[in-house]
Design a protein around this motif. Structure first.
Motif, PDB file in Angstrom:
ATOM      1  N   GLN A 172       0.809  -1.325   0.026  1.00  0.00           N
ATOM      2  CA  GLN A 172       0.101   0.146  -0.195  1.00  0.00           C
ATOM      3  C   GLN A 172       0.812   1.148   0.068  1.00  0.00           C
ATOM      4  O   GLN A 172       0.288   2.198   0.141  1.00  0.00           O
ATOM      5  N   SER A 173       2.130   1.082  -0.161  1.00  0.00           N
ATOM      6  CA  SER A 173       3.210   2.359  -0.431  1.00  0.00           C
ATOM      7  C   SER A 173       3.325   2.790   0.744  1.00  0.00           C
ATOM      8  O   SER A 173       3.860   3.915   0.891  1.00  0.00           O
ATOM      9  N   HIS A 174       3.072   2.144   2.148  1.00  0.00           N
ATOM     10  CA  HIS A 174       3.526   3.043   3.273  1.00  0.00           C
ATOM     11  C   HIS A 174       4.873   2.453   3.684  1.00  0.00           C
ATOM     12  O   HIS A 174       5.459   1.531   3.379  1.00  0.00           O
ATOM     13  N   SER A 175       5.516   3.374   4.352  1.00  0.00           N
ATOM     14  CA  SER A 175       6.851   3.446   4.534  1.00  0.00           C
ATOM     15  C   SER A 175       6.946   2.775   6.176  1.00  0.00           C
ATOM     16  O   SER A 175       5.909   2.685   6.563  1.00  0.00           O
ATOM     17  N   PRO A 176       8.131   2.082   6.467  1.00  0.00           N
ATOM     18  CA  PRO A 176       8.189   1.741   7.837  1.00  0.00           C
ATOM     19  C   PRO A 176       7.607   2.237   8.913  1.00  0.00           C
ATOM     20  O   PRO A 176       6.829   1.935   9.688  1.00  0.00           O
ATOM     21  N   LEU A 177       7.948   3.605   8.934  1.00  0.00           N
ATOM     22  CA  LEU A 177       7.434   4.441   9.968  1.00  0.00           C
ATOM     23  C   LEU A 177       6.006   4.672   9.898  1.00  0.00           C
ATOM     24  O   LEU A 177       4.985   4.823  10.716  1.00  0.00           O
ATOM     25  N   GLU A 178       5.250   4.868   8.395  1.00  0.00           N
ATOM     26  CA  GLU A 178       3.924   4.923   8.486  1.00  0.00           C
ATOM     27  C   GLU A 178       3.011   3.679   8.849  1.00  0.00           C
ATOM     28  O   GLU A 178       2.199   3.637   9.680  1.00  0.00           O
ATOM     29  N   ARG A 179       3.984   2.475   8.480  1.00  0.00           N
ATOM     30  CA  ARG A 179       3.197   1.327   8.978  1.00  0.00           C
ATOM     31  C   ARG A 179       3.157   1.242  10.578  1.00  0.00           C
ATOM     32  O   ARG A 179       2.183   0.717  11.250  1.00  0.00           O
ATOM     33  N   PHE A 180       4.311   1.576  11.314  1.00  0.00           N
ATOM     34  CA  PHE A 180       4.603   1.618  12.707  1.00  0.00           C
ATOM     35  C   PHE A 180       3.329   2.527  13.386  1.00  0.00           C
ATOM     36  O   PHE A 180       2.670   2.316  14.324  1.00  0.00           O
ATOM     37  N   MET A 181       3.407   3.877  12.599  1.00  0.00           N
ATOM     38  CA  MET A 181       2.261   4.582  13.315  1.00  0.00           C
ATOM     39  C   MET A 181       0.883   4.351  13.486  1.00  0.00           C
ATOM     40  O   MET A 181       0.066   4.683  14.021  1.00  0.00           O
ATOM     41  N   SER A 182       0.619   3.880  12.081  1.00  0.00           N
ATOM     42  CA  SER A 182      -0.942   3.370  11.955  1.00  0.00           C
ATOM     43  C   SER A 182      -1.137   2.327  12.793  1.00  0.00           C
ATOM     44  O   SER A 182      -2.407   2.268  13.114  1.00  0.00           O
ATOM     45  N   LEU A 183      -0.400   1.473  13.567  1.00  0.00           N
ATOM     46  CA  LEU A 183      -0.822   0.738  14.623  1.00  0.00           C
ATOM     47  C   LEU A 183      -0.586   1.336  15.965  1.00  0.00           C
ATOM     48  O   LEU A 183      -0.856   0.943  17.014  1.00  0.00           O
ATOM     49  N   GLY A 184      -0.416   2.614  16.081  1.00  0.00           N
ATOM     50  CA  GLY A 184      -0.376   3.304  17.274  1.00  0.00           C
ATOM     51  C   GLY A 184       1.029   3.518  17.961  1.00  0.00           C
ATOM     52  O   GLY A 184       1.059   3.886  19.101  1.00  0.00           O
ATOM     53  N   GLY A 185       2.229   3.133  17.141  1.00  0.00           N
ATOM     54  CA  GLY A 185       3.317   3.386  17.632  1.00  0.00           C
ATOM     55  C   GLY A 185       3.750   4.660  17.529  1.00  0.00           C
ATOM     56  O   GLY A 185       3.283   5.678  16.917  1.00  0.00           O
ATOM     57  N   ARG A 186       4.670   5.257  18.750  1.00  0.00           N
ATOM     58  CA  ARG A 186       5.235   6.390  19.063  1.00  0.00           C
ATOM     59  C   ARG A 186       6.908   6.386  19.011  1.00  0.00           C
ATOM     60  O   ARG A 186       7.348   5.212  19.579  1.00  0.00           O
ATOM     61  N   ALA A 187       7.351   7.278  17.982  1.00  0.00           N
ATOM     62  CA  ALA A 187       8.902   7.032  18.281  1.00  0.00           C
ATOM     63  C   ALA A 187       9.657   8.465  17.845  1.00  0.00           C
ATOM     64  O   ALA A 187       8.993   9.127  17.072  1.00  0.00           O
ATOM     65  N   GLN A 188      10.849   8.738  18.142  1.00  0.00           N
ATOM     66  CA  GLN A 188      11.474   9.859  17.780  1.00  0.00           C
ATOM     67  C   GLN A 188      12.036   9.468  16.137  1.00  0.00           C
ATOM     68  O   GLN A 188      12.193  10.307  15.432  1.00  0.00           O
ATOM     69  N   ALA A 189      12.588   8.270  16.147  1.00  0.00           N
ATOM     70  CA  ALA A 189      13.193   7.867  14.866  1.00  0.00           C
ATOM     71  C   ALA A 189      12.916   6.573  14.703  1.00  0.00           C
ATOM     72  O   ALA A 189      12.554   5.592  15.770  1.00  0.00           O
ATOM     73  N   TYR A 190      13.016   5.937  13.615  1.00  0.00           N
ATOM     74  CA  TYR A 190      12.670   4.620  13.217  1.00  0.00           C
ATOM     75  C   TYR A 190      13.314   4.020  11.859  1.00  0.00           C
ATOM     76  O   TYR A 190      13.546   4.882  11.045  1.00  0.00           O
TER      77      TYR A 190
END
Length: 278
Positions: A172-190
């Motif tokens: 679906q053209s999601h980047s790794p960070l976009e996938r992570f955030m779509s699941l509710g993840g929070r991070a400063q860097a990924y």
């Protein structure tokens, strides 16, 4: 699994599922921004799958759906293509209608390549242990397992397996960070490492050997092309999520590294990921 048919109309459409000798059930769909969304509750209930929806997050069994959930008219909807991939269903057009059906196995996919959830979990935990051995040898703190990053990495490994393509963006053209955030993840860097090995995968020993080969290749990197090794050995990242998929296209591995940046991000991820298991 049962075959599901979808009427090919433009806006509000109905998906008719016909169990063997049973009455057909209708499943609502809607179109939004050129994408077709399907009713989550009705589809999963028809497929007899256990699920839960919490805070716009869909959990099926012990897996967390990585896409967005839309709430409309008292129902939850999800992008049909993304949800079909998550449920291992194919979307085809037959006789002027769209059909959702169980994904056909490729000719070289035999029962010998089937891997249990327990085996995959063991492969992931063994790889985390190996990554931490590398880090300890450099005087670095070990990585903890982040449950949301684990779900994101596992989805990517399975997505690469389905397409037979090693990549960081998903179908679906999601980047790794976009996938992570779509699941509710929070991070400063990924950051993410991905790898593929076409080794004969018949048997757990060969499966682990394939994972080891990928790890060895990453750790052997030097000079300007050592990005995988740097992700493993930098002190920036405190957590990791591992995804492993074994199938007809070989062994695919995803390693997702998390820099929380703040203690509350780590606590939020662990709490929000309590339903996401390795």
């Amino acid at each position: 699994m049962k075959t599901i048919w979808l009427a090919a109309v433009t806006f509000a459409v109905a998906l008719a599922m016909q169990p063997s000798l049973g009455a057909a059930a209708t499943i609502p769909t809607v179109e939004q921004s050129g994408r077709l969304f399907i009713g989550v509750e009705q589809l999963l209930a028809t497929l007899d799958l256990h699920y839960d929806v919490q805070a716009q997050r869909l959990i099926v069994g012990d897996r967390t759906y990585p896409g967005a959930i839309v709430y409309r008219g008292g129902r939850h909807f999800a992008d049909m293509q993304t949800l079909a991939a998550f449920l291992h269903l194919d979307v085809n057009r037959k006789g002027g209608a769209l059909a959702l059906s169980p994904r056909a196995q490729t000719e070289n996919h035999s029962a010998s390549t089937a891997v249990t959830g327990a085996t995959l979990s063991q492969l992931r935990w063994r790889l985390i242990a190996v990554l931490n051995d590398h880090r300890r040898a450099q005087g670095l703190a070990p990585l903890v397992a982040d449950p949301i990053a684990s779900s994101a990495a596992q989805f990517q490994a399975e997505d690469m397996q389905r397409s037979g393509v090693m990549r960081h963006s998903d179908s679906q053209s999601h980047s790794p960070l976009e996938r992570f955030m779509s699941l509710g993840g929070r991070a400063q860097a990924y950051a993410e490492n991905v790898g593929y090995c076409g080794l004969d995968i018949d048997g757990e020993a060969n499966q682990w050997s394939a994972v080891q080969r990928l790890d060895a290749a990453m750790m052997a990197e030097r000079g300007p092309d050592a990005g995988h090794r740097e992700n493993i050995l930098t002190n920036r990242y405190a957590a990791v999520g591992i995804g492993v998929s074994v199938g007809p296209h070989g062994v695919y591995v995803a390693e997702d590294f998390v820099d929380y940046g703040a203690a509350q991000n780590a606590a939020q991820n662990m709490a929000a990921g309590r339903h996401s298991r390795m």
